[in-house]
Design a protein around this motif. Structure first.
Motif, mmCIF file in Angstrom:
data_model
loop_
_atom_site.group_PDB
_atom_site.id
_atom_site.type_symbol
_atom_site.label_atom_id
_atom_site.label_comp_id
_atom_site.label_asym_id
_atom_site.label_seq_id
_atom_site.Cartn_x
_atom_site.Cartn_y
_atom_site.Cartn_z
ATOM 1 N N LEU A 359 0.855 -1.195 0.000
ATOM 2 C CA LEU A 359 0.000 0.000 0.000
ATOM 3 C C LEU A 359 0.889 1.243 0.000
ATOM 4 O O LEU A 359 2.022 1.205 0.499
ATOM 5 N N ILE A 360 0.343 2.313 -0.527
ATOM 6 C CA ILE A 360 1.153 3.532 -0.680
ATOM 7 C C ILE A 360 0.365 4.733 -0.170
ATOM 8 O O ILE A 360 -0.867 4.768 -0.277
ATOM 9 N N ASN A 361 1.084 5.705 0.342
ATOM 10 C CA ASN A 361 0.482 7.027 0.566
ATOM 11 C C ASN A 361 1.423 8.093 0.030
ATOM 12 O O ASN A 361 2.638 8.014 0.213
ATOM 13 N N THR A 362 0.849 9.059 -0.670
ATOM 14 C CA THR A 362 1.611 10.239 -1.086
ATOM 15 C C THR A 362 0.769 11.444 -0.738
ATOM 16 O O THR A 362 -0.415 11.483 -1.086
ATOM 17 N N CYS A 363 1.348 12.393 -0.050
ATOM 18 C CA CYS A 363 0.538 13.526 0.398
ATOM 19 C C CYS A 363 1.300 14.833 0.204
ATOM 20 O O CYS A 363 2.387 15.006 0.752
ATOM 21 N N TYR A 364 0.721 15.724 -0.590
ATOM 22 C CA TYR A 364 1.304 17.049 -0.826
ATOM 23 C C TYR A 364 0.594 18.080 0.034
ATOM 24 O O TYR A 364 -0.612 17.987 0.247
ATOM 25 N N SER A 365 1.327 19.080 0.479
ATOM 26 C CA SER A 365 0.719 20.220 1.175
ATOM 27 C C SER A 365 1.285 21.492 0.560
ATOM 28 O O SER A 365 2.514 21.616 0.423
ATOM 29 N N PHE A 366 0.389 22.428 0.260
ATOM 30 C CA PHE A 366 0.851 23.738 -0.230
ATOM 31 C C PHE A 366 1.240 24.597 0.974
ATOM 32 O O PHE A 366 0.501 24.661 1.958
ATOM 33 N N VAL A 367 2.396 25.251 0.869
ATOM 34 C CA VAL A 367 2.794 26.183 1.929
ATOM 35 C C VAL A 367 2.656 27.627 1.454
ATOM 36 O O VAL A 367 2.587 28.548 2.270
ATOM 37 N N THR A 368 2.630 27.832 0.154
ATOM 38 C CA THR A 368 2.188 29.078 -0.491
ATOM 39 C C THR A 368 1.443 28.590 -1.735
ATOM 40 O O THR A 368 1.534 27.397 -2.069
#
Ligand SMILES: Cc1cc2nc3c(=O)[nH]c(=O)nc-3n(C[C@H](O)[C@H](O)[C@H](O)COP(=O)(O)OP(=O)(O)OC[C@H]3O[C@@H](n4cnc5c(N)ncnc54)[C@H](O)[C@@H]3O)c2cc1C
Length: 423
Positions: A359-368
């Motif tokens: 199983l995989i998780n990829t998580c992006y978060s914008f900081v601007t």
């Protein structure tokens, strides 16, 4: 009537087409195994599509109470005024048009595991051979004194996309130029571990542009958080002096919220806000708990790999509602679990052995709006448990602009994979 509405059979009409108004009967396409999926969010929609992809002989019914479904990924952008709420609307019509998934708009009010039936709000009953639940989360309205569902009408949580998202957006717009916005971040586990800090970053961006004398405080129920070093580097780099993170180890635990005066009482201090965003502690969606599928902690224990409930036969629980050990509660994780679960359900209906998944998780978060950070993990079954066997984060010195481009593509790809938006 648009295509999505046309394709979405409302509860009664869908059941009539199935010959199921009021009683459980076999599908008109008798002989086909019947899988009912409850919840057409990231987990449920992915499971429905991949079941049909894996075995065209499985009849799949996808039930959801809400239409349209609004995506939480991207909802922090709406709060910060970077995109309209309408951008969160996911289009499920490709699921019925191209994948022959039967969609039903209804609330499932009960599950009878012995008879293998679900009962809808209108008392219609659907029989299943296997049931997959992906009902998402509910809030623990009794966890914070003074913060219940009524209080959330004026002090938004904005942790389910929709009117709450818009309410927080409007409050931010109306906040005094030198005002203080407070985000109360919950203790673990909860939906989207980096979500409160992405929200803080994008709100800080808004304040810097529009209300540079304003302040942003995060009162945290934890002493550590996801992608912490990266977020803190981003706040130093982009928003010096604007944003302060206060873990409970400094302030004491959150004891009470006064929704009238917008005051937060912790063990040691009192904080007054102009805009208050309380993200309360969470648990599995009500349906799963009412059906006896959750443990004392409020989450659904499952066999890793198949996501079969350990508490009821022929029922699988995926997404935010299940306890998947080290996997975070994210849209990507829900989709990854949905695929493993679909594979297990298809195999069990064909009397084949269930393959052990990775199983995989990829998580992006914008900081601007133009810079993002990410974390990825790989999970395998070791000694009967899911273990985090590999992973990585954006380097502190990485190209965060490039990450932002990946993040935009990630959002499109994940929506397309789950909801068949482009097929
Ligand atoms: C602000 C925010 C930002 C986020 N950003 C990201 C991100 O960038 N990346 C990421 O991977 N994740 C992100 N997430 C997390 C992500 O939204 C969730 O992990 C994901 O939605 C979980 O999918 P799910 O299928 O478990 O639940 P949901 O998507 O919540 O779907 C549950 C569905 O079940 C339906 N339902 C529930 N009960 C019933 C019932 N009784 N009858 C019929 N229907 C029912 C609901 O109507 C709902 O449509 C974010 C979350 C938030 C709050």
């Amino acid at each position: 009537m648009n295509a999505s509405r046309r394709d979405f059979l409302k509860g009664g009409a869908a059941l009539a087409a199935w010959g199921l108004t009021g009683c459980a009967t076999r599908s008109r396409r008798s002989g086909l195994a019947k899988v009912v999926v409850v919840g057409a969010g990231y987990g449920g929609a992915t499971a429905a599509r991949y079941l049909r992809l894996l075995d065209a002989n499985i009849h799949v019914t996808l039930i959801d109470a809400a239409e349209p479904y609004l995506s939480c990924p991207g909802s922090n952008d709406v709060i910060a005024g970077l995109q309209p709420l309408a951008a969160l609307q996911c289009n499920h019509s490709g699921l019925s048009r191209n994948w022959d998934v039967q969609r039903v708009r209804a609330t499932v009010k009960a599950i009878d595991p012995d008879r293998r039936q679900v009962r809808l709000h209108n008392d219609a009953v659907l029989a299943y051979d296997r049931l997959i639940l992906s009902p998402g989360i509910d809030f623990r309205w009794d966890a914070i004194a003074g913060y219940d569902e009524a209080a959330s009408q004026t002090v938004p949580h904005a942790w389910k996309a929709g009117p709450q998202t818009e309410l927080l957006y409007r409050q931010l717009q109306a906040m005094p130029a030198n005002g203080t916005l407070i985000i109360c971040a919950p203790p673990n586990p909860y939906r989207c571990p980096p979500g409160p800090y992405e929200r803080a970053s994008l709100i800080a961006h808004y304040l810097q542009q529009r209300k540079p004398r304003a302040k942003l405080l995060i009162l945290d129920g934890k002493s550590q958080f996801s992608k912490q070093a990266l977020f803190q580097e981003a706040w130093r780099r982009y928003y010096p002096g604007l944003l302060e993170w206060l873990p409970y180890t400094r302030t004491g635990r959150l004891e009470r919220v006064d929704a009238q005066s917008l005051t937060v009482h912790t063990e040691f201090e009192l904080f007054k806000a102009d805009v208050l965003n309380v993200i309360p502690p969470q648990q599995a969606g009500a349906l799963a708990r009412q059906a006896g599928l959750a443990d004392a902690a409020g989450w659904c224990p499952v066999h890793p790999g198949s996501f079969a409930s350990t508490l009821a036969p022929d029922i699988h629980v995926i997404g935010d509602a299940c306890n998947a050990g080290p996997m975070p509660k994210s849209a990507f994780a829900a989709g990854s679990q949905a695929k493993a679960c679909a594979l297990a359900v298809a195999a069990s209906l064909q009397d084949r052995p269930i393959p052990a998944p990775a199983l995989i998780n990829t998580c992006y978060s914008f900081v601007t709006p133009q810079a993002a950070i990410s974390v990825a993990g790989v999970y395998k079954i070791e000694r009967g448990q899911l273990s985090n066997v590999a992973g990585g984060e954006t380097p502190l010195t990485g190209d965060w602009q490039e990450e932002a481009r990946y993040a935009q593509n990630w959002r499109r790809a994940v929506r397309s994979d789950a909801f068949a938006e482009n097929s």
